[in-house]
Design a protein around this motif. Sequence first.
Motif, mmCIF file in Angstrom:
data_model
loop_
_atom_site.group_PDB
_atom_site.id
_atom_site.type_symbol
_atom_site.label_atom_id
_atom_site.label_comp_id
_atom_site.label_asym_id
_atom_site.label_seq_id
_atom_site.Cartn_x
_atom_site.Cartn_y
_atom_site.Cartn_z
ATOM 1 N N LYS A 42 -0.087 3.681 -6.054
ATOM 2 C CA LYS A 42 0.819 3.921 -4.933
ATOM 3 C C LYS A 42 1.043 2.607 -4.188
ATOM 4 O O LYS A 42 0.138 1.794 -4.074
ATOM 5 N N ARG A 43 2.246 2.448 -3.662
ATOM 6 C CA ARG A 43 2.558 1.219 -2.933
ATOM 7 C C ARG A 43 2.181 1.313 -1.462
ATOM 8 O O ARG A 43 2.298 0.333 -0.734
ATOM 9 N N THR A 44 1.789 2.486 -1.025
ATOM 10 C CA THR A 44 1.465 2.674 0.392
ATOM 11 C C THR A 44 -0.047 2.714 0.591
ATOM 12 O O THR A 44 -0.801 3.031 -0.324
ATOM 13 N N GLY A 45 -0.470 2.397 1.805
ATOM 14 C CA GLY A 45 -1.882 2.457 2.150
ATOM 15 C C GLY A 45 -2.671 1.207 1.822
ATOM 16 O O GLY A 45 -3.859 1.122 2.132
ATOM 17 N N GLY B 61 -2.086 -1.816 2.988
ATOM 18 C CA GLY B 61 -2.126 -2.756 4.102
ATOM 19 C C GLY B 61 -3.518 -2.902 4.683
ATOM 20 O O GLY B 61 -3.903 -3.979 5.140
ATOM 21 N N HIS C 163 -0.143 -5.363 -6.784
ATOM 22 C CA HIS C 163 -0.674 -4.856 -5.528
ATOM 23 C C HIS C 163 -0.620 -5.907 -4.416
ATOM 24 O O HIS C 163 -0.649 -5.544 -3.236
ATOM 25 N N TRP D 9 2.631 -5.555 -2.685
ATOM 26 C CA TRP D 9 2.592 -4.212 -2.099
ATOM 27 C C TRP D 9 1.778 -4.220 -0.812
ATOM 28 O O TRP D 9 2.170 -3.605 0.180
ATOM 29 N N ASP E 194 3.145 -3.408 2.872
ATOM 30 C CA ASP E 194 2.603 -2.242 3.574
ATOM 31 C C ASP E 194 2.048 -2.645 4.939
ATOM 32 O O ASP E 194 2.117 -1.869 5.897
ATOM 33 N N TYR E 195 1.518 -3.850 5.033
ATOM 34 C CA TYR E 195 1.027 -4.355 6.319
ATOM 35 C C TYR E 195 2.191 -4.635 7.276
ATOM 36 O O TYR E 195 2.059 -4.527 8.489
ATOM 37 N N ASN F 191 9.890 -6.398 -5.096
ATOM 38 C CA ASN F 191 9.334 -5.473 -4.107
ATOM 39 C C ASN F 191 9.859 -5.713 -2.694
ATOM 40 O O ASN F 191 9.242 -5.286 -1.715
#
Length: 201
Positions: A34-37, A39, A85, A88, A92-93, A114
């Motif tokens: 997943k690309r989220t979380g 950060g 990552h 990513w 995300d941050y 990205n």
Amino acid sequence: MEKFTVLEGVAAPMRVINVDTDMIIPKQYLKTIKRTGLGKGLFSEQRYKDDGSENPDFVLNKPAYRKSKILVAGDNFGCGSSREHAPWALADYGIRCVISTAFGDIFYNNCFKNGLLPIRVSPEDLEKLFDDAERGANSTLTVDLEKQEIRGPDGGVVKFEIDPFRKHCLLNGLDDIGLTQQKQGKIASYEQKTHEARPWA
């Protein structure tokens, strides 16, 4: 993919050379696709102490830089192993642009796919941008992709080069899937003709 046109935000200075992808996002965070979380794992070995508390000396933990959108970094940023990552985690941050004199090739390519803008500048221009970024809460930079320039808080301007195709993709929010979808009409037409010519296929 989110478009990148003009970005205005606080720039955090990271005067460290050879920041590799393992420093950007340590290996223990690579279990997800997943690309989220991610950060929370960004620079985690520098951001946190062994007991999990924040390291007050790390730049992104300083009050002025907690919401940084731009990172001004030392030479050869993003070197080391290939891990998507890394961009990513930056995205995300909340960081959308990294400025350095040089980047690891794979990291550099992954940024564009990205929605991040990696900018190469001369050592002299990087030093000017470090001076701007070290002003704390007043370290706001404006990155204008269309004009290919970085504007400092005092009105100084640094120009940068970028591949025209990559510029087009970022301005229009096109990743590889988006580029393919632009040709959807031609793909559908080809498939229809193929089916008519070889209905058994």
